[in-house]
Structures are given as C-alpha cells and as structure tokens.
Design an enzyme around this catalytic site. Structure first.
Site, PDB file in Angstrom:
ATOM      1  N   SER A  43       0.828  -1.210   0.000  1.00 40.41           N
ATOM      2  CA  SER A  43       0.000   0.000   0.000  1.00 40.41           C
ATOM      3  C   SER A  43       0.861   1.259   0.000  1.00 40.41           C
ATOM      4  CB  SER A  43      -0.966  -0.005   1.180  1.00 40.41           C
ATOM      5  OG  SER A  43      -0.286  -0.155   2.397  1.00 40.41           O
ATOM      6  N   GLU A  44       1.991   1.242   0.710  1.00 40.86           N
ATOM      7  CA  GLU A  44       2.945   2.348   0.626  1.00 40.86           C
ATOM      8  C   GLU A  44       4.371   1.864   0.797  1.00 40.86           C
ATOM      9  OE1 GLU A  44      -0.590   5.001   1.730  1.00 40.86           O
ATOM     10  OE2 GLU A  44       0.198   3.196   2.647  1.00 40.86           O
ATOM     11  N   THR A  45       5.275   2.604   0.201  1.00 42.78           N
ATOM     12  CA  THR A  45       6.709   2.424   0.391  1.00 42.78           C
ATOM     13  C   THR A  45       7.296   3.772   0.784  1.00 42.78           C
ATOM     14  OG1 THR A  45       6.852   0.617  -1.214  1.00 42.78           O
ATOM     15  CG2 THR A  45       8.884   1.794  -0.722  1.00 42.78           C
TER      16      THR A  45
END
Length: 270
Positions: A43-45
């Site tokens: 979903s996020e990095t």
C-alpha cells in the site's frame, strides 16, 4: 539500495500493515520512487535519507499509484528500522510537504506525533453507500486536507463484515483519495473505543490493512463523541491492527509496535 519490509501496528509478523522502506544513497527522482513502490506492490513504500541535522531524516511516501503526503504505517516502519540500527530514543522525519514528525521509542513501543485536521459535514452519494454495502449511516463527514470521506455506522461487526464492490466504488465518487468507515467499539470481545476500515482504490490499493494517517482527523472525530483524549483504535481489516491515540489541541500521538520481516538490497532501479 538497502530495503526492508516491515509489518506495522502489530506485534506479530504477517499481521498489521506491511510497508516497504528504502534508504537511497543518492538522490533519486519521483518517477523512480513510484516504479519501486509498484515493484513492491504494497500500500505504501517510504524512502528515507539522512539530512545534515543529527537525528533528522527526510521521508517520502509512494503508493503504487502516486505520491502520498503522509502515511502512518510507513512512518512507523521506517522508524522501526532506524531504531533497530541506532541507540537513538527520538528522531524526526521531515515530509515532502515539510511537516515535522517527531518519533520516540520506549522499549518496543514507538510513538509518532502527527498533526490534527478538521472535518466538515458532507453528503455521501447513494452510489457510494451501495458500493460499500451500507443501507444506512449514522453520520458523514469529510477531511479536506486528506480528501477522505468519513462514514460512521452503528455496528462494529457490520463494519468487519463489509465486502465492497470496488469497481462500483471507484465509479461512485471523484476527486477523493478514499473513504473511511468507522463504528464505536461495542463488541465485548474487543476492548477498543472505535473500529475503522479504509478503502482507497482512487489513490492506492483497494483496502489499506491498517492506517495511521487517518488518525489526523479520526482521533478528533471520536474524541468529540466519546469525550476522551486517550483512546484505543482497532482496524478490522483481514490482517487487523491496533494503536493507542492521544489527542492534544493541535497534534495526535499514535503509539504501537512493528515487526521487521524482510531485509535486503535493491540492486536495479531507475
């Protein structure tokens, strides 16, 4: 490039919300960061670099679709890695929008200090409710800063059972980043003040497993209703996750834990 995958807002591996954490040794552009985030598929990095100030790190967040101004679980993940490598008990992250995020640790607990944003009343489109499988809601609100629609329902078990039609959901609204559905904590098996889930096919993945950034407005929303400044929040996604939130006048403190599950090196990137 040194890289990690960290499960945030949990004490168990393979629970909570996995985030990628990357430590570029030189400047890389937004396009390269987006490609790396797409490669991770999480979903996020987060991308973290040291600054000239001791204990201060620049941080940027990318979903597989776009740059995200602020992300709770990726902040927690990055802090977990840095605290595991140093003796620091406090660090600061500086976001791409120049928001200062103080982060501290006490034993395994990590506390993040985030800003607080207001919500305004809004009407939810019927198509949005239908796509979520909600025949009715208790209240609706909107966070202009986050571009997120908030829907309160009465039953936390109904919340956990939601199975949205994501194709229909994406078509039901425009100009937003996501929709957050929340309910008061009433199930005896759980000792939480409120539950929530976050769906964001407009800007990221279909559902974010555990979301810290929404507490910038959700904590104030529930503090007003529950007349409490310290609360326990539970995200009832399939992976589940939890955190303590403590509301102050202009900031909210999020306290939880994280587990590092993978570390390695990214050897090819744009």
């Amino acid at each position: 490039m040194e890289t990690y995958i960290v499960d945030s807002f949990t004490t168990e591996p393979f629970k909570g919300n996995p985030a990628g954490v990357c430590f570029p040794q030189q400047e890389i552009g937004a396009e390269a960061m987006l490609k790396i985030a797409q490669e991770f598929g999480l979903s996020e990095t987060a991308f973290v670099r040291e600054t000239s100030a001791a204990g201060v790190y620049a941080i940027r967040y990318f979903s597989p679709k776009q740059e995200i101004p602020l992300c709770g679980h990726a902040t927690l993940a990055a802090a977990k890695v840095l605290f595991s490598q140093t003796l620091h008990t406090e660090i600061h992250f500086l976001t791409h929008e120049q928001v200062d995020l103080p982060i501290s640790r006490r034993a395994d607990d990590i506390t993040m200090t985030f800003p607080v944003y207001d919500t305004v009343p809004v009407a939810a489109p019927p198509a949005l409710l239908a796509a979520l499988g909600l025949p009715a809601v208790t209240n609706t609100a909107y966070s202009p800063k986050n571009k997120i629609v908030l829907l309160e329902i009465a039953d936390d078990q109904q919340l956990a059972a939601l199975r949205p039609d994501f194709a229909a959901l994406l078509q039901s609204h425009t100009g937003i980043n996501g929709v957050l559905v929340t309910a008061p904590g009433r199930t005896p098996a759980y000792d939480y003040d409120y539950h929530y889930r976050y769906f964001w096919p407009w800007a990221g993945t279909n559902e974010d497993p555990v979301t810290g950034g929404v507490q910038t407005f959700l904590a104030k929303y529930w503090a007003t209703r529950l007349h409490k400044s310290v609360m326990q929040a539970f995200q009832s996604s399939a992976r589940t996750g939890a955190m303590q939130v403590e509301l102050h006048a202009d900031k909210v403190l999020l306290t939880s834990q994280a587990r590092i599950v993978l570390e390695g090196r990214l050897v090819a990137f744009a």
